[in-house]
Design an enzyme around this catalytic site. Sequence first.
Site, PDB file in Angstrom:
ATOM      1  N   SER B 157       0.852  -1.175   0.000  1.00  0.00           N
ATOM      2  CA  SER B 157       0.000   0.000   0.000  1.00  0.00           C
ATOM      3  C   SER B 157       0.895   1.235   0.000  1.00  0.00           C
ATOM      4  O   SER B 157       1.899   1.284   0.709  1.00  0.00           O
ATOM      5  CB  SER B 157      -0.878  -0.081   1.238  1.00  0.00           C
ATOM      6  OG  SER B 157      -1.273   1.184   1.672  1.00  0.00           O
ATOM      7  N   HIS B 171      -2.326   6.869  -4.967  1.00  0.00           N
ATOM      8  CA  HIS B 171      -2.480   5.844  -3.938  1.00  0.00           C
ATOM      9  C   HIS B 171      -2.683   4.514  -4.626  1.00  0.00           C
ATOM     10  O   HIS B 171      -3.374   4.429  -5.640  1.00  0.00           O
ATOM     11  CB  HIS B 171      -3.715   6.156  -3.075  1.00  0.00           C
ATOM     12  CG  HIS B 171      -4.256   4.949  -2.361  1.00  0.00           C
ATOM     13  ND1 HIS B 171      -5.441   4.334  -2.720  1.00  0.00           N
ATOM     14  CD2 HIS B 171      -3.763   4.238  -1.324  1.00  0.00           C
ATOM     15  CE1 HIS B 171      -5.648   3.305  -1.919  1.00  0.00           C
ATOM     16  NE2 HIS B 171      -4.654   3.224  -1.067  1.00  0.00           N
ATOM     17  N   TYR B 174      -2.559  -3.368  -3.079  1.00  0.00           N
ATOM     18  CA  TYR B 174      -2.899  -4.696  -3.596  1.00  0.00           C
ATOM     19  C   TYR B 174      -2.712  -5.702  -2.478  1.00  0.00           C
ATOM     20  O   TYR B 174      -1.714  -5.647  -1.757  1.00  0.00           O
ATOM     21  CB  TYR B 174      -2.077  -5.025  -4.858  1.00  0.00           C
ATOM     22  CG  TYR B 174      -2.542  -4.144  -5.991  1.00  0.00           C
ATOM     23  CD1 TYR B 174      -3.726  -4.441  -6.673  1.00  0.00           C
ATOM     24  CD2 TYR B 174      -1.871  -2.966  -6.304  1.00  0.00           C
ATOM     25  CE1 TYR B 174      -4.219  -3.588  -7.656  1.00  0.00           C
ATOM     26  CE2 TYR B 174      -2.359  -2.109  -7.291  1.00  0.00           C
ATOM     27  CZ  TYR B 174      -3.533  -2.427  -7.958  1.00  0.00           C
ATOM     28  OH  TYR B 174      -4.032  -1.586  -8.905  1.00  0.00           O
ATOM     29  N   ARG B 175      -3.726  -6.573  -2.291  1.00  0.00           N
ATOM     30  CA  ARG B 175      -3.713  -7.431  -1.106  1.00  0.00           C
ATOM     31  C   ARG B 175      -4.293  -8.813  -1.404  1.00  0.00           C
ATOM     32  O   ARG B 175      -5.103  -8.982  -2.323  1.00  0.00           O
ATOM     33  CB  ARG B 175      -4.501  -6.774   0.025  1.00  0.00           C
ATOM     34  CG  ARG B 175      -5.923  -6.436  -0.333  1.00  0.00           C
ATOM     35  CD  ARG B 175      -6.627  -5.539   0.685  1.00  0.00           C
ATOM     36  NE  ARG B 175      -8.003  -5.299   0.257  1.00  0.00           N
ATOM     37  CZ  ARG B 175      -8.390  -4.302  -0.547  1.00  0.00           C
ATOM     38  NH1 ARG B 175      -7.514  -3.430  -0.985  1.00  0.00           N
ATOM     39  NH2 ARG B 175      -9.647  -4.187  -0.915  1.00  0.00           N
ATOM     40  N   ALA B 324      -2.456  -1.994  16.690  1.00  0.00           N
ATOM     41  CA  ALA B 324      -2.166  -1.633  15.300  1.00  0.00           C
ATOM     42  C   ALA B 324      -0.895  -0.783  15.276  1.00  0.00           C
ATOM     43  O   ALA B 324      -0.624  -0.021  16.196  1.00  0.00           O
ATOM     44  CB  ALA B 324      -3.317  -0.824  14.724  1.00  0.00           C
ATOM     45  N   ARG B 325      -0.105  -0.916  14.184  1.00  0.00           N
ATOM     46  CA  ARG B 325       1.048  -0.019  14.054  1.00  0.00           C
ATOM     47  C   ARG B 325       0.543   1.250  13.376  1.00  0.00           C
ATOM     48  O   ARG B 325       0.598   1.400  12.154  1.00  0.00           O
ATOM     49  CB  ARG B 325       2.156  -0.687  13.227  1.00  0.00           C
ATOM     50  CG  ARG B 325       3.442   0.134  13.310  1.00  0.00           C
ATOM     51  CD  ARG B 325       4.633  -0.570  12.666  1.00  0.00           C
ATOM     52  NE  ARG B 325       5.863   0.112  13.034  1.00  0.00           N
ATOM     53  CZ  ARG B 325       6.397   1.109  12.332  1.00  0.00           C
ATOM     54  NH1 ARG B 325       5.829   1.549  11.254  1.00  0.00           N
ATOM     55  NH2 ARG B 325       7.520   1.681  12.756  1.00  0.00           N
ATOM     56  N   TYR B 326       0.034   2.178  14.199  1.00  0.00           N
ATOM     57  CA  TYR B 326      -0.677   3.337  13.649  1.00  0.00           C
ATOM     58  C   TYR B 326       0.242   4.209  12.803  1.00  0.00           C
ATOM     59  O   TYR B 326      -0.215   4.869  11.874  1.00  0.00           O
ATOM     60  CB  TYR B 326      -1.377   4.143  14.750  1.00  0.00           C
ATOM     61  CG  TYR B 326      -0.459   4.718  15.798  1.00  0.00           C
ATOM     62  CD1 TYR B 326       0.208   5.907  15.587  1.00  0.00           C
ATOM     63  CD2 TYR B 326      -0.264   4.069  17.016  1.00  0.00           C
ATOM     64  CE1 TYR B 326       1.044   6.435  16.544  1.00  0.00           C
ATOM     65  CE2 TYR B 326       0.568   4.586  17.984  1.00  0.00           C
ATOM     66  CZ  TYR B 326       1.230   5.768  17.743  1.00  0.00           C
ATOM     67  OH  TYR B 326       2.071   6.281  18.687  1.00  0.00           O
ATOM     68  N   GLU B 327       1.541   4.224  13.077  1.00  0.00           N
ATOM     69  CA  GLU B 327       2.449   5.040  12.263  1.00  0.00           C
ATOM     70  C   GLU B 327       2.453   4.567  10.806  1.00  0.00           C
ATOM     71  O   GLU B 327       2.547   5.384   9.887  1.00  0.00           O
ATOM     72  CB  GLU B 327       3.881   5.020  12.824  1.00  0.00           C
ATOM     73  CG  GLU B 327       4.054   5.775  14.129  1.00  0.00           C
ATOM     74  CD  GLU B 327       4.147   7.308  13.960  1.00  0.00           C
ATOM     75  OE1 GLU B 327       3.980   7.801  12.832  1.00  0.00           O
ATOM     76  OE2 GLU B 327       4.374   7.981  14.975  1.00  0.00           O
TER      77      GLU B 327
END
Lengths: 375, 375
Positions: B157, B171, B174-175, B324-327
């Site tokens: 992402s 932006h 792909y997942r 969550a790794r908010y950064e």
Amino acid sequence: VAYSQYKQNKADMKEIVQLRNYMAEPITPIDQLEKNPDDMKTQMELLILRIQAEFCKALEKEEDQAWDDEKTVDDYDFDNDIFLPSPEAKFKVDRWQRKEGGGGITCVLQDGRVFEKAGVNISVVSGTLPPAAVQQMRSRGKKLENAELPFFAAGVSAVIHPRNPMVPTIHFNYRYFEVRDKDGVQWWFGGGTDLTPYYLNEEDAKHFHLTLKHACDAHDDTYYARFKKWCDDYFYIPHRGERRGVGGIFFDDIDSPDQQSAFKFVTSCAEAVIPSYIPLVKRHKDDAYGYHERQWQLLRRGRYVEFNLMYDRGTKFGLHTPQARYESILMSLPLNAKWEYMNVPKPNSEEEKIMKVLKEPRDWLNLEKAQRAAA
Amino acid sequence: VAYSQYKQNKADMKEIVQLRNYMAEPITPIDQLEKNPDDMKTQMELLILRIQAEFCKALEKEEDQAWDDEKTVDDYDFDNDIFLPSPEAKFKVDRWQRKEGGGGITCVLQDGRVFEKAGVNISVVSGTLPPAAVQQMRSRGKKLENAELPFFAAGVSAVIHPRNPMVPTIHFNYRYFEVRDKDGVQWWFGGGTDLTPYYLNEEDAKHFHLTLKHACDAHDDTYYARFKKWCDDYFYIPHRGERRGVGGIFFDDIDSPDQQSAFKFVTSCAEAVIPSYIPLVKRHKDDAYGYHERQWQLLRRGRYVEFNLMYDRGTKFGLHTPQARYESILMSLPLNAKWEYMNVPKPNSEEEKIMKVLKEPRDWLNLEKAQRAAA
């Protein structure tokens, strides 16, 4: 007779129509307000009109002083022996109508010398609550029929983002709500005032909390402690594990001991805004600061945006309302904000100091110690 | 043999381990990847590692060229006969682990000459889906047991915010997703690429859409039209009645015609990012602009923040995930953004031109006309 009536109204905290002082004409037609002076809908509309005007004028006064050094003889009004105010230092006033009923007055001062962006909004609206909103109120414990219900809401709401990073941002909101179902009308008050400093000044935080505590104590001496905690819990950004600011008071669903007493309490809180905040503006608006402090302020304003767009109930409720006046709702957002990847304050810096308080709210007035001493 | 194998792999769009090219070591231990080369989990991890590295290097190249005029003899490496790259023009690479399983590689370039903020992130995570997430998938039509279920997710992402307002923001994401319940494993792909210009350049928009269409057409000639519409519908800011940008493609739940074909489709889309975007960067990165254009860019970046924090499923899903790794999630937010009260573009201005397109999406490639002609 008129004067003693006026004195009595003041003692009763009863609002009277003061057309000339408001930022714009009331939302409800004046004859309707005058016909129902004791209706809480009238009382609340007059209160928020007055609070909006008093607060805007208090802010304009600070702004105007800051423009003083710019004044020349051209700005002098010889007839009235005064300097004309700088137009940039005045609130822009938008009175707007809502198709479904009611409307509001939005006052915004943008790009001033003291205030980078200041928004003071009132709205007086009525209509039909969609089932989802009724459902949300039921989930909060309200005993309401599960249907589309007629409602009335009046409130004042303000967010002030000063330019100097040493002056905190303030937010307050006071509101009155009525919903009618088959069993009759239910009413309640909600609101709060909270402070968001960029740098910690303990004296400021204490002054702010003490002013709010006095406003609470006059009505119920359990209010301040409860509403201070409610505020700390509400203005929380879960994904960052930090609060938006150093708190204040926050409450909802206040419907006791009776309508008049609850209104007097809300009046006291709303009247406490100026004495809680304006002294901090005066004290710090000319403090020295540099690029570094401005950058930090912008980063913290990014957090303000995160809270307001993601978690604030008022913003979400407002923006999800069809035909919402989004400009009035989003006036709470700062003029400028910043997001840096992995910005971590240096150990023992002033930035780290405020972060500690945001992660671990403080008992500003040492209430716990006082309670222990009393026990 | 090695070379013909390599050629065959390329023709099959099969990913092979290329350790030296990645931004950091793969998330999954290398021996495990090498043991299961044909497992889609391996294939997807290798794809996103490659896409991340290729895209970061393409951006660094643009950045590096912009620093050229700053170079002095001190930056010259006489042994290798090259100029050393400017350290400010390089991605900062953070490889992180997730306690519950997996991890990611976050690459951010901040405050560059060409890119104000560029974030390119991959993550490869596994664990147990909370019931709320399973419920959300069921509501999207997935036939899944109603319980906590083991899952695997791998994705790339990126959000690129250039400095020059004439260069659009891009932006993409792909997942690949796997969920296991009592009936076995379900898998699907999702993703998309979309463009957010600040000023409208029709040629740019057409080039962008055409590149994506070619990537789609090679796999299914109904894809582009469907996924273009899906994109316009998804990147919508309801309270403003406008889209985030000029669209692109967006899709989810792709599980046909078979796993290998779906993977090849996603590979084509991911490989189309560079040719769809880098030419626009080259074309406009040195365009002239002034204060006015910068202010408009900052206001539009405010809208980007509104969409991402309020409506983007990925951001919301990410930030509501415990620990969550908010950064990494919030690296999508611009370095700077602005909110002005009641900013309305002047009639017939360039700003009004782009607003019209955001309110009313266009058929960039004249597909409707072509269809009518064919009928």
